[in-house]
Design a protein around this motif. Structure first.
Motif, PDB file in Angstrom:
ATOM      1  N   PRO A   2       0.946  -1.295  -0.013  1.00 13.23           N
ATOM      2  CA  PRO A   2       0.069  -0.011   0.057  1.00 13.23           C
ATOM      3  C   PRO A   2       0.860   1.264   0.002  1.00 13.23           C
ATOM      4  O   PRO A   2       0.540   2.275  -0.610  1.00 13.23           O
ATOM      5  CB  PRO A   2      -0.926   0.113   1.419  1.00 13.23           C
ATOM      6  CG  PRO A   2      -0.954  -1.547   1.568  1.00 13.23           C
ATOM      7  CD  PRO A   2       0.463  -2.262   1.114  1.00 13.23           C
ATOM      8  N   GLN A   3       1.965   1.388   0.790  1.00 13.97           N
ATOM      9  CA  GLN A   3       2.683   2.480   0.685  1.00 13.97           C
ATOM     10  C   GLN A   3       3.351   2.863  -0.622  1.00 13.97           C
ATOM     11  O   GLN A   3       3.498   3.925  -0.941  1.00 13.97           O
ATOM     12  CB  GLN A   3       3.843   2.224   1.774  1.00 13.97           C
ATOM     13  CG  GLN A   3       4.015   3.613   2.272  1.00 13.97           C
ATOM     14  CD  GLN A   3       4.965   3.226   3.762  1.00 13.97           C
ATOM     15  OE1 GLN A   3       5.457   2.411   4.094  1.00 13.97           O
ATOM     16  NE2 GLN A   3       5.317   4.518   4.414  1.00 13.97           N
ATOM     17  N   ALA A   4       3.762   1.880  -1.384  1.00 13.90           N
ATOM     18  CA  ALA A   4       4.303   1.931  -2.711  1.00 13.90           C
ATOM     19  C   ALA A   4       3.182   2.433  -3.672  1.00 13.90           C
ATOM     20  O   ALA A   4       3.467   3.344  -4.457  1.00 13.90           O
ATOM     21  CB  ALA A   4       4.987   0.521  -3.248  1.00 13.90           C
ATOM     22  N   PHE A  27       0.757   4.115  -2.825  1.00 16.35           N
ATOM     23  CA  PHE A  27       0.643   5.596  -2.513  1.00 16.35           C
ATOM     24  C   PHE A  27       1.519   6.239  -3.380  1.00 16.35           C
ATOM     25  O   PHE A  27       1.360   7.405  -3.934  1.00 16.35           O
ATOM     26  CB  PHE A  27       0.602   6.038  -0.996  1.00 16.35           C
ATOM     27  CG  PHE A  27       0.427   7.406  -1.005  1.00 16.35           C
ATOM     28  CD1 PHE A  27      -0.663   8.078  -0.571  1.00 16.35           C
ATOM     29  CD2 PHE A  27       1.749   7.940  -0.488  1.00 16.35           C
ATOM     30  CE1 PHE A  27      -0.669   9.272  -0.236  1.00 16.35           C
ATOM     31  CE2 PHE A  27       1.746   9.384  -0.376  1.00 16.35           C
ATOM     32  CZ  PHE A  27       0.460  10.017  -0.028  1.00 16.35           C
ATOM     33  N   TYR A  28       2.821   5.927  -3.212  1.00 10.42           N
ATOM     34  CA  TYR A  28       3.886   6.729  -4.016  1.00 10.42           C
ATOM     35  C   TYR A  28       3.855   6.796  -5.346  1.00 10.42           C
ATOM     36  O   TYR A  28       3.829   8.024  -5.788  1.00 10.42           O
ATOM     37  CB  TYR A  28       5.178   6.014  -3.495  1.00 10.42           C
ATOM     38  CG  TYR A  28       6.404   6.652  -4.324  1.00 10.42           C
ATOM     39  CD1 TYR A  28       6.938   7.682  -3.988  1.00 10.42           C
ATOM     40  CD2 TYR A  28       6.915   5.880  -5.542  1.00 10.42           C
ATOM     41  CE1 TYR A  28       7.962   8.102  -4.605  1.00 10.42           C
ATOM     42  CE2 TYR A  28       7.968   6.632  -6.057  1.00 10.42           C
ATOM     43  CZ  TYR A  28       8.441   7.665  -5.895  1.00 10.42           C
ATOM     44  OH  TYR A  28       9.309   8.281  -6.393  1.00 10.42           O
ATOM     45  N   ALA A  43      -4.306   5.950   0.867  1.00  9.38           N
ATOM     46  CA  ALA A  43      -3.589   6.068   2.137  1.00  9.38           C
ATOM     47  C   ALA A  43      -4.752   5.860   3.242  1.00  9.38           C
ATOM     48  O   ALA A  43      -4.355   5.200   4.276  1.00  9.38           O
ATOM     49  CB  ALA A  43      -2.819   7.441   2.385  1.00  9.38           C
ATOM     50  N   PHE A  54      -4.199   2.879   5.778  1.00  9.56           N
ATOM     51  CA  PHE A  54      -3.564   3.146   6.992  1.00  9.56           C
ATOM     52  C   PHE A  54      -4.103   3.878   8.055  1.00  9.56           C
ATOM     53  O   PHE A  54      -3.988   4.180   9.155  1.00  9.56           O
ATOM     54  CB  PHE A  54      -2.111   4.155   6.699  1.00  9.56           C
ATOM     55  CG  PHE A  54      -1.313   3.346   5.676  1.00  9.56           C
ATOM     56  CD1 PHE A  54      -0.403   2.252   6.128  1.00  9.56           C
ATOM     57  CD2 PHE A  54      -1.159   3.800   4.670  1.00  9.56           C
ATOM     58  CE1 PHE A  54       0.232   1.746   5.268  1.00  9.56           C
ATOM     59  CE2 PHE A  54      -0.299   3.221   3.540  1.00  9.56           C
ATOM     60  CZ  PHE A  54       0.445   2.066   3.672  1.00  9.56           C
ATOM     61  N   SER A  89      -3.514   8.869   9.026  1.00 14.12           N
ATOM     62  CA  SER A  89      -1.975   8.584   8.325  1.00 14.12           C
ATOM     63  C   SER A  89      -1.438  10.056   7.852  1.00 14.12           C
ATOM     64  O   SER A  89      -2.097  10.689   7.215  1.00 14.12           O
ATOM     65  CB  SER A  89      -1.976   7.625   7.355  1.00 14.12           C
ATOM     66  OG  SER A  89      -0.867   7.723   6.655  1.00 14.12           O
ATOM     67  N   CYS A  90       0.009   9.956   7.988  1.00 15.22           N
ATOM     68  CA  CYS A  90       0.719  11.331   7.613  1.00 15.22           C
ATOM     69  C   CYS A  90       0.711  11.202   6.179  1.00 15.22           C
ATOM     70  O   CYS A  90       0.595  12.447   5.609  1.00 15.22           O
ATOM     71  CB  CYS A  90       2.195  11.190   7.993  1.00 15.22           C
ATOM     72  SG  CYS A  90       2.580  11.385   9.799  1.00 15.22           S
ATOM     73  N   LEU A  91       0.338   9.767   5.535  1.00 16.03           N
ATOM     74  CA  LEU A  91       0.308  10.335   3.933  1.00 16.03           C
ATOM     75  C   LEU A  91      -1.081  10.630   3.623  1.00 16.03           C
ATOM     76  O   LEU A  91      -1.221  11.546   2.554  1.00 16.03           O
ATOM     77  CB  LEU A  91       0.130   8.555   3.415  1.00 16.03           C
ATOM     78  CG  LEU A  91       1.560   7.969   3.705  1.00 16.03           C
ATOM     79  CD1 LEU A  91       1.511   6.552   3.140  1.00 16.03           C
ATOM     80  CD2 LEU A  91       2.985   8.768   3.165  1.00 16.03           C
TER      81      LEU A  91
END
Length: 180
Positions: free
Chosen positions: A38-40, A42-43, A72, A76, A80-82
């Motif tokens: 998920p973080q990727a 989002f990126y 995000a 998260f 989330s900071c994202l």
């Protein structure tokens, strides 16, 4: 990695179509071997938004940042900071489009998230306070603007070196508040 590097070159050269193509190709290559975390994800989506924004395709950028925010939030949680990062990018575009009320809504939510996740005395929170101050300046709410700038400056002086460029920007905003 090569596709990501190519995407950055295209972004820096304001070729959003090629940047987006490279980012999508990189996502496709990655997903052939394993699920994209998920973080990727989002990126990748956030980077597509940055590409649109750098090419002055503001409506596409806002929509893409909204998709990044939703990704995000789903992965998260809403604090989330994202999520805050996507909101800040949307807020900046709205600010530059003189949609100050929309920008303020995004910045207030981002500030709340940042204060909850990284704390009040964090450089990221100070950045949002500076943006809120700029919005208040545009609305001729100079006392509130100066309060935000002063708080942002104080946080940055504590968390960064006093000679850090962000301290200079906020200090300049504080000094110029209400002059226009």
């Amino acid at each position: 990695a090569i596709m990501m590097e190519a995407a950055l070159v295209h972004m820096n050269c304001k070729r959003p179509e090629l940047c987006v193509d490279m980012l999508l190709a990189a996502m496709g290559s990655w997903s052939k071997f394993q699920p994209i975390p998920p973080q990727a994800a989002f990126y990748f989506v956030f980077s597509i938004g940055l590409s649109y924004e750098s090419a002055d395709l503001q409506q596409l950028a806002i929509a893409t940042y909204e998709l990044a925010r939703q990704l995000a939030e789903k992965a998260f949680g809403p604090s989330s900071c994202l999520v805050a990062s996507a909101l800040c990018q949307q807020g900046c575009i709205w600010f530059h489009q003189r949609q100050i009320t929309a920008a303020l809504r995004a910045f207030f939510k981002a500030r709340e998230i940042r204060e909850d996740s990284v704390g009040y005395d964090h450089a990221d929170t100070a950045g949002v306070l500076n943006n809120i101050g700029a919005c208040f300046d545009c609305l001729n709410r100079f006392t509130e603007a100066r309060d935000c700038y002063a708080a942002a400056r104080d946080i940055l002086v504590e968390t960064c070196d006093a000679s850090h460029p962000r301290v200079g920007i906020v200090s300049k905003n504080l000094a110029n508040s209400g002059r226009h």
